[in-house]
Design an enzyme around this catalytic site. Structure first.
Site, PDB file in Angstrom:
ATOM      1  N   LYS A  86      49.465  37.236  36.130  1.00  9.57           N
ATOM      2  CA  LYS A  86      50.441  38.320  35.981  1.00  9.57           C
ATOM      3  C   LYS A  86      49.713  39.643  36.197  1.00  9.57           C
ATOM      4  O   LYS A  86      49.018  40.126  35.317  1.00  9.57           O
ATOM      5  CB  LYS A  86      51.107  38.306  34.605  1.00  9.57           C
ATOM      6  CG  LYS A  86      52.144  39.412  34.440  1.00  9.57           C
ATOM      7  CD  LYS A  86      52.809  39.369  33.084  1.00  9.57           C
ATOM      8  CE  LYS A  86      53.836  40.479  32.953  1.00  9.57           C
ATOM      9  NZ  LYS A  86      53.243  41.820  32.871  1.00  9.57           N
ATOM     10  N   ASP A 108      33.887  40.943  37.279  1.00 17.21           N
ATOM     11  CA  ASP A 108      33.531  41.735  38.457  1.00 17.21           C
ATOM     12  C   ASP A 108      32.358  42.673  38.212  1.00 17.21           C
ATOM     13  O   ASP A 108      31.613  42.996  39.142  1.00 17.21           O
ATOM     14  CB  ASP A 108      34.742  42.554  38.919  1.00 17.21           C
ATOM     15  CG  ASP A 108      35.754  41.717  39.697  1.00 17.21           C
ATOM     16  OD1 ASP A 108      35.551  40.492  39.785  1.00 17.21           O
ATOM     17  OD2 ASP A 108      36.733  42.290  40.220  1.00 17.21           O
ATOM     18  N   SER A 137      48.010  38.609  31.857  1.00 14.25           N
ATOM     19  CA  SER A 137      48.276  40.039  31.759  1.00 14.25           C
ATOM     20  C   SER A 137      47.051  40.823  31.268  1.00 14.25           C
ATOM     21  O   SER A 137      46.038  40.858  31.956  1.00 14.25           O
ATOM     22  CB  SER A 137      49.500  40.260  30.854  1.00 14.25           C
ATOM     23  OG  SER A 137      49.992  41.558  30.978  1.00 14.25           O
TER      24      SER A 137
END
Length: 414
Positions: free
Chosen positions: A338, A324, A313
């Site tokens: 999740k 990224d 999460s």
């Protein structure tokens, strides 16, 4: 005559439209229990991420729920839970008043119980451990991410909702609860007796380490166990303190961090990132929103992040943002997966409603729900004791240290 027939035919159509909007004719006064059911229906109708409602006729679901005999508040709760079950989404759920208060206390910084984050597996429908809270009874007893909880005090979890299971694990300090656990790595089934305790949620643990084969390198090790309301504040203090002590680089340990508050995850990411997108959110209309970092990062020192199947999460939001944006390398194993965001809604009787309102994507638009994030360096966790986490006996941690000390492998982020 034709005009009268036309208006007569139009009346039921108008009533259907008004009913779809949640309006009820004044003559059909609802009881208090029916009003609560209708209140939940309206929240889901307005906010739920899937506008097909899992292929259900959501208006018909409301009508069926209101036709149920609702004599007591418990009747209303059961009707609501039956209504929500049609969405087949374990994260959209009713929180009875006591459990709603417990959840609010949990995210605020303290709770009592065994300290185990749980979820219902979307495929098997089994109750699984996501991660134990560091230092809590479940952690000390050796419960691991992926372990299946088969029963709680002899009650099979097959018949329990997520919140019912969590409620059975909570309780007064000093009382005992027994979990029947099927181990994720070998299928062995055992009964584990736990004594409930008060769990203070200090989510950040940090210290400075000298690298044995590189005495001139000082590494700041930070373990973040949960995204509670005080997570960003404690993280900022840890970063500043370690840099003042001479940290040249950092290892951020997100293993077994089950997540928590979305906003806390965003605030922690802003401590590490400059001028970057942290996460995209996608609502039911497929409209993109985003959370971004300004130019307020506390450090640009090299960073490695440790992840595993218990990283879930908000932890995945942070890990995905750092990966990224090229701010950090990820080491360990694939994360939990999740990628859904819930909002909490207060209901009129002091209960609460958790509703999945959006999904999130990483800055490179990766949808990780049920997929997880693959680390840059896959390092399977070797069997270690709890007190060996973050030491030379911990293989993923040692890989992180090697990356930070190898010349040219980790450049400072701009």
């Amino acid at each position: 005559m034709q005009k009268r027939a036309f208006w007569f035919a139009l009346v039921p159509v108008m009533l259907m439209v008004l009913g779809w909007l949640g309006w009820t004719p004044p003559a059909l006064a609802l009881t208090e229990e029916q009003r609560l059911v209708s209140e939940v229906w309206r929240v889901v109708n307005r906010a739920y991420i899937d506008e097909t409602f899992n292929g259900e006729n959501w208006w018909k679901v409301r009508q069926q729920a209101l036709r149920s005999p609702l004599r007591t508040r418990e009747d209303a709760y059961e009707a609501i839970e039956e209504m929500l079950a049609k969405l087949d989404d374990p994260f959209t759920r009713l929180l009875r008043p006591d459990r709603y208060r417990n959840l609010q206390v949990n995210t605020a910084g303290e709770l009592t119980g065994v300290g185990l984050q749980i979820a219902i597996d979307a495929d098997t429908k089994q109750l699984k451990a996501i991660a134990p809270i560091a230092g809590a009874p479940a952690d000390l007893a050796g419960i691991q991410p992926g372990d299946v909880i088969l029963a709680i005090d002899g009650v099979s979890t097959e018949s329990l909702t997520l919140d019912e299971a969590a409620g059975r694990m909570r309780g007064p300090v000093g009382t005992e609860v027994t979990l029947q656990v099927e181990r994720f790595d070998g299928g062995a089934i055992e009964d584990i007796a736990l004594v409930r305790d008060r769990i203070a949620l200090h989510p950040v643990m940090a210290d400075l380490r000298t690298v044995e084969n590189s005495p001139n390198t000082q590494i700041g090790y930070i373990r973040l166990t949960q995204f509670s309301a005080n997570a960003a504040e404690e993280m900022a203090e840890a970063i500043a303190s370690l840099e003042n002590e001479g940290a040249d680089a950092f290892v951020l340990d997100l293993r077994n961090n089950p997540g928590g508050l979305l906003q806390a995850g965003i605030e922690v990411a802003r401590l590490w990132l400059n001028d970057s997108t942290i996460v995209y959110t996608v609502n039911r209309q497929s409209i993109l929103g985003s959370f971004d970092a300004g130019h307020e990062a506390l450090t640009d020192a090299p960073l490695v992040v440790l992840v595993n199947p218990g990283t879930a999460s908000a932890s995945e939001i942070l890990a995905g943002a750092l990966q990224d944006n090229g701010r950090a390398k990820l080491v360990g194993e694939r994360t939990f997966g999740k990628g859904l965001i819930q909002s909490l809604f207060d209901l009129s009787d002091d209960s609460g409603l958790a509703v999945t309102v959006a999904k999130y994507e990483t800055p490179n638009h990766k949808d990780i729900n049920k997929l997880g994030i693959m680390p840059d360096f896959v390092v399977k966790q070797n069997p270690i004791q709890r007190n060996e986490v973050g030491t030379e006996s911990d293989r993923p941690y040692q890989t992180a240290v090697e990356l930070l000390t190898e010349s040219g492998v980790m450049a400072k982020a701009g």
